[in-house]
Structure formats: C-alpha cells, structure tokens
Design a protein around this motif. Sequence first.
Motif: not given
Lengths: 264, 527, 327
Positions: C256-278
């Motif tokens: 889970i930790s890894e996926i959340v980490s990944g989401s921070i990076l991926a959301e930045q690239v896909f300009s996806y307004p999620g928790l990672g971006q915030i």
Amino acid sequence: MKKRIIWIIFVLCAFVIAGYFCKEYALVTDFTNKNISPCIRYPFGTDWMGRNLFFRTLRGISISILIGVTSASISTMIAILFGTVSAFGNKEIDTIIVWLIDFMMGLPHILLLIVVSIAAGRDIKGVILSISLTHWTSLARLIRSELLQLKASTYIQVAEKLGKSKFYLFQKHMIPHILPQCITGWILLFPHTILHESSITFLGFGLKSNQPAIGILLSESMQYIVTGRWWLAVFPGCVLVFVVLLFYDIGKCFQKYYEQKSGV
Amino acid sequence: MRKNVFCLVCILLIVLVGCKTNVETKKNIAKKDTVVVTMPVTSEPEYGFNPVYGWGAGEHTHEPLIQSTLFITTNDLQIDYDLATDYFVSEDGMTWTVTIREDAYFTDGEKLTAEDVAFTYNTCKQNSSVNDFTMLDYAEAIDEKTVVFHMTRPFSVWSYTMALVGIVPEHVYTSDYGENPVGSGKYILKQWDKGQQVILEANANYYDNAPKIKTVIVLFMEEEISLAAAQSEQSDVSYTSATYADISVADYELYSVISLDNRGINLPTQPAEQKDGIVYGNDVTSDIAIRRAINIALNRESMISNVLNGYASPAYSICDNTPWYQKDSEVQYNLEQANTILDDAGWTIGDDGIRNKNDIRAAFSILYPPSDSIRQGIAEEFCNNMKQIGLEVTPECVGWDIAYDLAQSQPLVWGWGAHTPMELYNIYHSQNGEYARYSPYYNETVDSYMDEALKSTDIETAYTLWQKAQWNGATGITQKGDIPWIWICNVDHLYFVKQGLIISEQKIHPHGHGWSLLNNVDTWEWQ
Amino acid sequence: MIKYMLKSGIRMILLIIAISIAAFFIMEISPIDPLQTNIGQTALGIMSQEQIEKLQNYWGTNENAVKRYIEWITDFISGDMGISLLYRQPVYHVITQRLTNSIWILCIAWLLSGIFGVALGIISATKEGSILDKVIKGIAILFSSTPVFWFALIVLMIFSVWLKWFPIGFSIPIGVMTEDVTLLNKIHHGILPTFVLSIVGMPNIILHTREKMNDILKSDYILFAKALGKTKKQIILQHGIRNVLLPAITLQFASISEIVSGSILAEQVFSYPGLGQIAVTAGLGGDMPLLLAVVVICSCFVCGGNFLADMIYHIIDPRIQLKGKNT
C-alpha cells in the motif's frame, strides 16, 4: 562471478570519473546550437539552451551515483547500529527501536521524503539527509533478526558458556556472519536511493536546476516531451535505468557469491 | 486465464470507443458561443473567487469577471469608469468621493448600492491578503449611490486599487463566498471542479452590453499539458511560452500580446555589509561604472532572439509602455563603450580575462528561481554577455524562500509588471530612510519625487512626478543616474488560438499568464 | 484473539499520533517562509510593509510551535482538521474532494497489481528457466528500476499525445457539468493513472512470489507429492498456491505504501486532482494544516493496511501468534 563484479564496478567508476571531467562542459550554454537532435557531434542531442545533453547525462549520473553512495552508506550505518543495538540491548531499547522502524515505515516513502526535505531546506544536503533517514528500516530489521537467530544458536551459546566475552563473540562470530548481509543490503539500497533522489527532485523538493542531476534533466524534459524532443527524456532515463540495473545486478552477484561460500 | 484476459481487453476497447464518441458529440454541440481556455495551475484562485482574499489582485492583476469594479483600466492603462459615474478627491488627498451607477444588479436580483461598496472595502481592509488596503481608513456610504473613502495617507494611485476590487453583496456574504460567489459582473460562476476547471456562464442581466460568448471554460494545467490540449484539439485557447513558440499546431495560430511582464536584474549599490545575518550590498556592483557598463554591454536583442525565440521586446525600465514611463531610460548596446567605462574606472583585465580593481575580482553570482526556464535562460545568457567585458558571473538557482535575502547582496532575475506605479515606489523608494526593500539603494531626490506623486490629487500631475522620479535631468535611476536595476525585456504573452476565434484587442498584460486574457472575453467572436 | 486485535489497534493509533507529532515538528524547523513562497513576487512588490506584517501573522510565522500543535491535535481529534492556508477552506473539505478522486484509482491499482503480480509470479516460478520466466523476470526487474514519473511520462506521451486514446489529464471531461459526467467518463480519465500505478506495484510482488514459489517447489513435501505421482498442475494448484498465498497477502498489504508513493508522482504527471497532487501543492506552498492532514491520512492507510494484514494472517494461520512478537 568475480569477474562480472569487477567489470560492473569498473563501468560505474568510469561513469563517476567521466562525470567529474564533464563538470565544466555540462554547464556550457550555446544558444546558437539549441534543440539539436542526436547526431555525431551531440550523441544525445542538445536542450533548449544548447547544452550538450551527453555531458549533462554523464555528469548527472555521476552526481546521482555519488548521492546514492553517500546516502546508502549512511543508511546502512544507521541500520547496522540500530540492528545490533536492538539485538543486544535490553528489552526496552529493543521495543523502542522496533517501534521506530514501524514508525518510519508507517508513512509512504515519497511523503516522508517530502516532509524531511522541506525541513532540511530543499537542496543537496536535504536530499542526502532525507534519503539516508528513510531507507535504513528494512536492513535494520534484517540485521536484527539475523543477530537474534545467531544469539539463540547453539555454538554461540556454547562459546558464551566457555566464558568468551560479548565483544569477542561479536567480533569473531557475529561480524563475519552479518557482514555479507550488510554489503548486499548496502548495494541493493543504491537503486532505491537513486530512484528516490530523482523522484524527489522531479517533484521540486530536491536538487536545484543549476545542478545537472538526472532528476533535473528528466523534469526539464517533461516540458519538452510534448514537442517531440524525445531525446531529452529518453537518453537520461535509459542511462538511469541502466545504472540502476547494474547496481541491482552487482547486489545479486554478491548475494549469490556469499550464499555459495556459506551455503556448503 | 487467457480467455479472461481477452474478455478484459474487449471490455476495455468497448469502453474506450464509447468514451471517444461521447466526447466527440459533446464537442460538436458546444461551439459558436463557447470558448475553452487553458491557464497555468497557479491561476486557480485556491481561496475562491472572493475579492476580499485577492481575487483579481495580487501577483497577476485582472478584472474579476464575476464581480464588477468601480473603475477599470483602459487598454493604454489610463483610468476609466465601470460602476462609478464620477469621482472627486479632496484637496489634501485624504478623502475620495465616488458616485456609482444605479442600474447595476447582483445576479440574485438585489440592487448594488453604495452600502455594498462600503461593505466590500471595509471587509477587504480587515481580511485582505495580497491587496494592500493599509492606506484606507474606512469607507462609508452617505447615500444609496455615493461612497466616501477616508484615507490614512494621501494615495494618488487609489483609483488603480479601485480598478481591481470586485464589489460583493453584503446581504449574502459569508465565509464560503469564494466558492459560491454572487456578483454583478459579466459572468456567473456555474461550476468549479477544483484543481481542474471553472465554467462561467454569461450574466443575462448585465448592465452593459450582453456578452457574446455565453460559456467560458477555463482549464488549469501545466504548460506542456496546455500545449498537448491544443495538439489534441481539446482547447480553443492554450497559453504557451516562448519555448514552445516554434512549434506549429494544425488549425491553431500563435497569438501574442505585449505585456508589462518584465525581467530585470537588481544591482546592489552599496558595498557589502553584514546585518542580522544577512549581507547587504555587493563590492563589485556597488561601483557605478560596473552597473553602467553592464547596462550597455547587455545585448537585449540577441538575448530575446536566443532565449525567447524573439517573443519579447527590449525593456529599459520597470514600466515601459505605461503613462508613467520615462523615455530617457532607453540605452544603446555598445560593447566598446562598456569596456572603456570599466577601463577608465580602473578595472584592469587580469590573466584569466577577468577584471580586477584593488584586489577585488569582478565576479558575482546571478540568481534565478527554480522551474522557470526563461529566467534560467536569461541568467545563462547574461553570463555569456558579461564575459565579453571581463566580468565573471555564475548562475545559481535559489528557491523563493531564500531568494529575497540573498538578493540583498547578489543580483537576481526578477519579474515584475503590475498595472500600478506602486511597483516603482516599492522597488526604488527607501524604507524608513534606509535602503529600498529588494536591493540596497537610496536616493533622496528620487524618494521625494515619489512621495510627492503619491500625495498629488491629480492623476496627470502624478504621472509627471513619477517620470521625474526616474530622471529629472540631473539625477535618477536611469543610465545617467544611479542605475540600481537593469531591465532586460518585456515578455510577450503567447497563446495558441484556434482558427476562427477572434480575440478582441488586449490591454497590455500584467506580469503572469492568466485571467487578464479574459478581461474582454465577452466581446470575443467565432467566425 | 480480540485481545491481540485490541493491542495492535492501540499500537497503530499511537503510531499515527507519533507520526503526526514528528511531521509537525519537522515542518516547524523548516526554513521555508510560507509568506515568501506563496505570495508571488509581483504581489509583494506592490504591498506596503504594514500589509506584509499583517500577512506574516496570518501565516503564523510568529507563533509558538508546541502551543499550535496541541491546538491542532485537539481540534483534529474532535473532527476539525483546521483551515487550509492556501485554499482558505476547511481542510476536511479539500481532502474529501481529493480523496474521492484518488481512492478508487488506488484500490483498483492495488488489486490489479496484487492479482496480476501473484499470477505472473506463479507462472514464472513454475516455468523456471524457460523463456517466459526470463521475460517476466526481466520485465519485473526493468520496471522496478524505472522511475515512476518517467514511466508515466512515456505512457502519457504514447497514449494521450500520439494515439489520442485518452485525455491528457484531469478526472472529468472538459466543460461538462457535474451532473452530466457519466461513470464512463470517469473511468476513461482514470485508466492511465490506474494502469501506471498497477504496473508500479507489480514487480515487487512478482519477484517475491516467484522466489517463494520456487522455494516451495523445491521443498520436501512437493518431492513427496511428486513421488505419489501427482502431475505438476495438481501440485501447483493443491500445494503451491495455497502456501504462496499467505506471504502474498502480507506483501500485498505492505505494498500500500508503495502504491500511495507512486500515486503522488503519477498524479503529478497526469494532472489528476487527487490526494498526491494536493500533498505536493501543500508541501511546496508550506500549507501546514493541509500537509499534516495528508500525512495523517496516508499513514492511516499504511498502518491500517499493516493492521489488516496482521489480522488476516491471524485468522488464516493462528500459529503465527507464537511468532508474532518477533516479526
């Protein structure tokens, strides 16, 4: 096997040394030669300020390797310290350290890196500090459980009964046993540290743009990838993946080597 | 296993095709009176569309669209009326009386009165973030259509502030106003998907000409995604920058707007001196010969073509193209003369090609902020330029958190450009009789002209005084004067615009890409 | 059992509180001045000194840290997460919005990476030494060596810019009213981030499952089963999978930790307004209340995941209790 390890180390050293000599060239801007696609003169092409991407990549990868080595070493030292203290200390200390490990693992890595690098001031020091402080946990856990197992083993207990001092035991029996583990652990940390270094730099918390680290090159390339300047993203990325694979491979070689030596 | 994978792929494909057609049909219906505009992520007002917290003001000044303002700035940055019908400034500049029009209604049907105006300004005064209201004591409505502003100090550019503040309705104003704004402007906020888009719809009851564009969709995205949005035809207007200007996008044309968005470098005028842990001044740039030489050794034309692909115009002051611009600021590129100035001042060239004087090496850093490729390019090219007159300059990237302190002793690539002379004041005017805020500089005459300009009650006189502050024939901040800042260029604001969309003439844009493009979106047209 | 559960539950909560304290004070010693980072330079340029002082008070650069932490944590426990400095809205409000965008992507990616990871790991182990094994292993190593954001970038390049199959960002289509947004739209926008995240989580699971399965296949009881004349298929289905599933589940929860980490990076690239971006916005902007809330929520995910793994382990294999203290 040995030959392979030597080869890989040679290649990695070559990267670092080449990077050292590229220091000046990596920064030269030449606006008359900007955005050139790869050719003989510029094997990796040039960027929007006419900087030679080949030199920048070499320089970048050497910075990354150095950051990786430094922070992986610090991490390993922390891991060894905590691992041994935890295994040999009294119960309270053990509980605290185990708890500390859980604590560090209770937060996604990147988020932890963000928080620490904010505190450390978003520069090269911050990157090294944040990576070293976050990557020791699994190795510490491994060392601790190895040592605990060892402590419970018959030959150590016999030796203890024979009146050998704790220090003697540690030096004579424990160190040779955990050293290979530590070395492999240390090497296998590099890929993580390097990848995390570039990720954190990419997000804007890491190195500054006048240091041509791979993370910087890649985040710069992000701006140009839509314009078809693929070389900016592809070459540094491939070199990074290549180096990470080398580290991975060398780690695996070590692992096998020690397994063979001790396994018989 | 394999069968399952196959099924999954099929389902995915069906979903994809479904989505694609879905998007396509939407696109065909929604045209003619709709525009889709992209903007930088930083243009999204995190705090909402609330003028009290700085909607319309601040880093990037623009019309609030949803609300209307008392005044507006015209295309050449003069002041004109919007809600106001007349105004009057007292002799001492301490009270401003403004009468407002009586045909303005909020979109909930209530009439906009002087009470609302007074309420807005008083609330701003209490809560304001980026907009400065410290010169306002309080606002008061003396009748339905007259409002009086009582000032704490004379402030002749108050009308420029009044051109930024959107009037909010007192009767519905709550703390979450920013999310559900009610105004009297040209548009109504229909939907706001945070972090993504804003949908504005024309206000049918607007007191002036009805907007021709009925729906405005604003997307917030990074520069490269904005370009991709144009490439995949998802936007009508995509903001872009000089770095992408050489790319051609089918069915789109490059549209460029001149701006006040300048880039300049501060040159500390005092020798280095440490105070409270911060170094103020720089031993090299404190020599006026160095500063003058830099100003003419800087090849603005070649820098613009190299770094900005030609999409900028040379700048010689912080306020080119404004009514308060001093024409004497202009200089000619002259490498020889620059070298002569330095030779005459005793800076001799050493063995390594770098000048020296009394054991001081002519070397300093130039700072630039992160993730700004244009400023980075300017810094790099500046170094290349300076090498030619024997100055050793090293570019260095620093975050904004420390940049302000470092800039007290090292030149930094700044970007300014607001629609108000206050910028001139804050850059060149000393603080508390000491140095100016951003870079050590002090000149009594310059200060006094600006103080006078702020006290003046007539805007035309004020303009002249602002000009005199820059150069009065004897002293000032130009090349012949103290030259504490060097101005390099005004960056053009660039957009990829879909063919067929006619964008009305833009007023000179302020610093920053963003909402100001939409100032007159109501008059745009599709062909 | 219940006692054990309670104990780990309390431990988890203590851990989360400790993380919040650490995060708070780490942020506190940060040299970043939120005022100078957030208020643009041009905005500062037209501001008077008085106004700047006023703002410094707003951003809380002048107040005592311990006092603020205590205020913050008491409010937080009572459900008030504070007001985001950047958004000037209740943090709760900002977070729930982003969380709803992120959560389903995280969940699906997590499940997919788990299912495919285990499946590929098993396939690879049973065919050890074959070309298929080498390919799977090679790809897994390659992907574990690839920076997430770079991979996301390449995916975005290929599928959105060149092929134009997917949107270039966001969680909803452009210019469509909320009430008109279909589930299909949302799926369409979520596919790329989900795809990238699934790939990110996979290599680790593949490699581990493969190793475990290899160990199992070399063990004595498998040898015995072989001697009994069972076919390879039978052996794998009856013994292999059953034994490999347990470690797989733990690993799955740990990832889970890894996926959340990944989401921070991926959301930045896909300009996806999620928790990672915030998280990135809050971090770069020095918005303490918001970043702290994100930190606490993420650590809830991770610790909660570990807790669940512990419990499931327990239910499936009660023997663990004896060893539990060592792990």
